[in-house]
Design an enzyme around this catalytic site. Structure first.
Site, PDB file in Angstrom:
ATOM      1  N   ASP A  42       0.796  -1.229   0.000  1.00 53.04           N
ATOM      2  CA  ASP A  42       0.000   0.000   0.000  1.00 53.04           C
ATOM      3  C   ASP A  42       0.827   1.278   0.000  1.00 53.04           C
ATOM      4  OD1 ASP A  42       0.939  -0.420   2.602  1.00 53.04           O
ATOM      5  OD2 ASP A  42      -0.759   0.643   3.480  1.00 53.04           O
ATOM      6  N   GLU A  43       2.125   1.190  -0.287  1.00 47.92           N
ATOM      7  CA  GLU A  43       2.961   2.385  -0.219  1.00 47.92           C
ATOM      8  C   GLU A  43       4.102   2.285  -1.218  1.00 47.92           C
ATOM      9  OE1 GLU A  43       4.874   5.129   3.348  1.00 47.92           O
ATOM     10  OE2 GLU A  43       4.612   2.971   3.651  1.00 47.92           O
TER      11      GLU A  43
END
Length: 346
Positions: A94-95
């Site tokens: 998610d990053e």
């Protein structure tokens, strides 16, 4: 992404929308993998034992993790990234860091690109993302956490040093709880305090990390975005429903953990020279033991032999065992690895 795993669960299960949600299992030995913002109000955080999370938020709803779904959504997000740049350095599902220098050459600004990316993610996935825009990775990371959820923060070169000076050192990426506590004992509470310490002072107290702390306190970070960042380790672990005291049972419990490690090594097409065993006792004391071999491996029998030896050195166990983990590191180029594993007489 904002509370990624929990947000996916709330998206796919509308009855969870607006409610405190923890991704994980409501078991005596369960651990929270992610928490919705509604749950965070009660102090629920990732890596928190499920029993503690339940105690802090009696109305907490546990959603079993669905990592195949999270990976699929992550792929959608990366498709959005690739509309703007190929220089993408993933940090997790998610990053990621993105270098949009080339895209800005046409006259569009990095801020406009960040706005378009966030809009694209929302359109494709129905989820929100927060973005940080700056002239280096350290500041972009700080900016991305500044206005969550669904935020966008820009730190220009003129504002960079002042922004760093005002922050508590615990906000700095790479300064964990132990280092933060050590800095506080030395009177280093903010970026400004850190900047006021000489490189000699920092080297005396923080060793090889001194140069990095000296640089980031001034808003300096020369690291490039690395799209093909080398994975340093691959691992898996398991927390048991009941503590282990018997060596044979502990060795048996290693088998499914090693199977996961071997699968993940195969997926990444890597083999490693160093095997690390992680043991967490019932009182949460944690130890690691490692062995480095003469050649890179990823076959389960060899990994089992090594971990069995490492675990055997700790027997009889001083305390019962709550968790076991195994990881591989010291990766080599696959062609060199294959050549190193040839039998001399084949």
């Amino acid at each position: 992404m904002d509370a990624f795993f929990a947000s996916v669960e709330q998206r796919d299960h509308p009855d969870l929308h607006g409610k405190p949600v923890a991704v994980g299992r409501d078991l005596p030995r369960g651990v929270v993998a992610a928490a919705s913002y509604e749950a965070r109000v009660y102090g629920v955080r990732s890596a928190m034992p499920s029993v503690t999370a339940r105690r802090q938020c009696p109305d907490l709803i546990f959603a079993p993790p669905r990592f195949d779904v999270y990976r699929a959504v992550s792929s959608q997000i990366h498709e959005v990234f690739r509309r703007f740049t190929d220089l993408i350095e993933p940090l997790s599902l998610d990053e990621a860091y993105l270098d949009v220098t080339a895209a800005c050459a046409s006259g569009v600004t990095a801020t406009e690109i960040a706005q378009d990316i966030r809009a694209g993610i929302r359109a494709e996935t129905g989820l929100t993302a927060s973005a940080g825009v700056s002239y280096n990775k350290f500041l972009a990371k700080l900016a991305s956490d500044q206005d969550k959820p669904d935020g966008l923060t820009v730190i220009t070169p003129r504002k960079g040093p002042g922004f760093v000076a005002s922050l508590p050192v615990g906000r700095f990426n790479g300064v964990g709880p132990v280092t933060e506590a050590k800095m506080k004992k030395l009177g280093i509470l903010t970026g400004a305090d850190l900047k006021n310490k000489s490189l000699t002072f920092l080297a005396e107290h923080f060793g090889s990390s001194a140069e990095r702390y000296h640089a980031i306190s001034r808003g300096i970070d020369p690291r490039p975005v690395r799209p093909n960042r080398i994975r340093k380790s691959v691992g898996a672990e398991n927390t048991f429903a009941e503590d282990l005291t018997d060596l044979d049972e502990a060795v048996a419990r290693l088998e499914p953990i090693i199977a996961k490690v071997v699968t993940r090594c195969a997926e990444k097409d890597v083999a490693g020279r160093t095997v690390t065993l992680k043991v967490k006792y019932a009182d949460f004391e944690q130890i690691t033991r490692r062995m480095t071999l003469g050649k890179a491996i990823r076959d389960p029998d060899t990994i089992m032999s090594v971990t069995r030896e490492l675990l055997g050195e700790e027997h009889p166990f001083r305390k019962s065992i709550r968790l076991l983990g195994v990881s591989m590191s010291g990766f080599e180029n696959k062609e060199l690895t294959d050549e190193a594993q040839l039998d001399l007489f084949r």
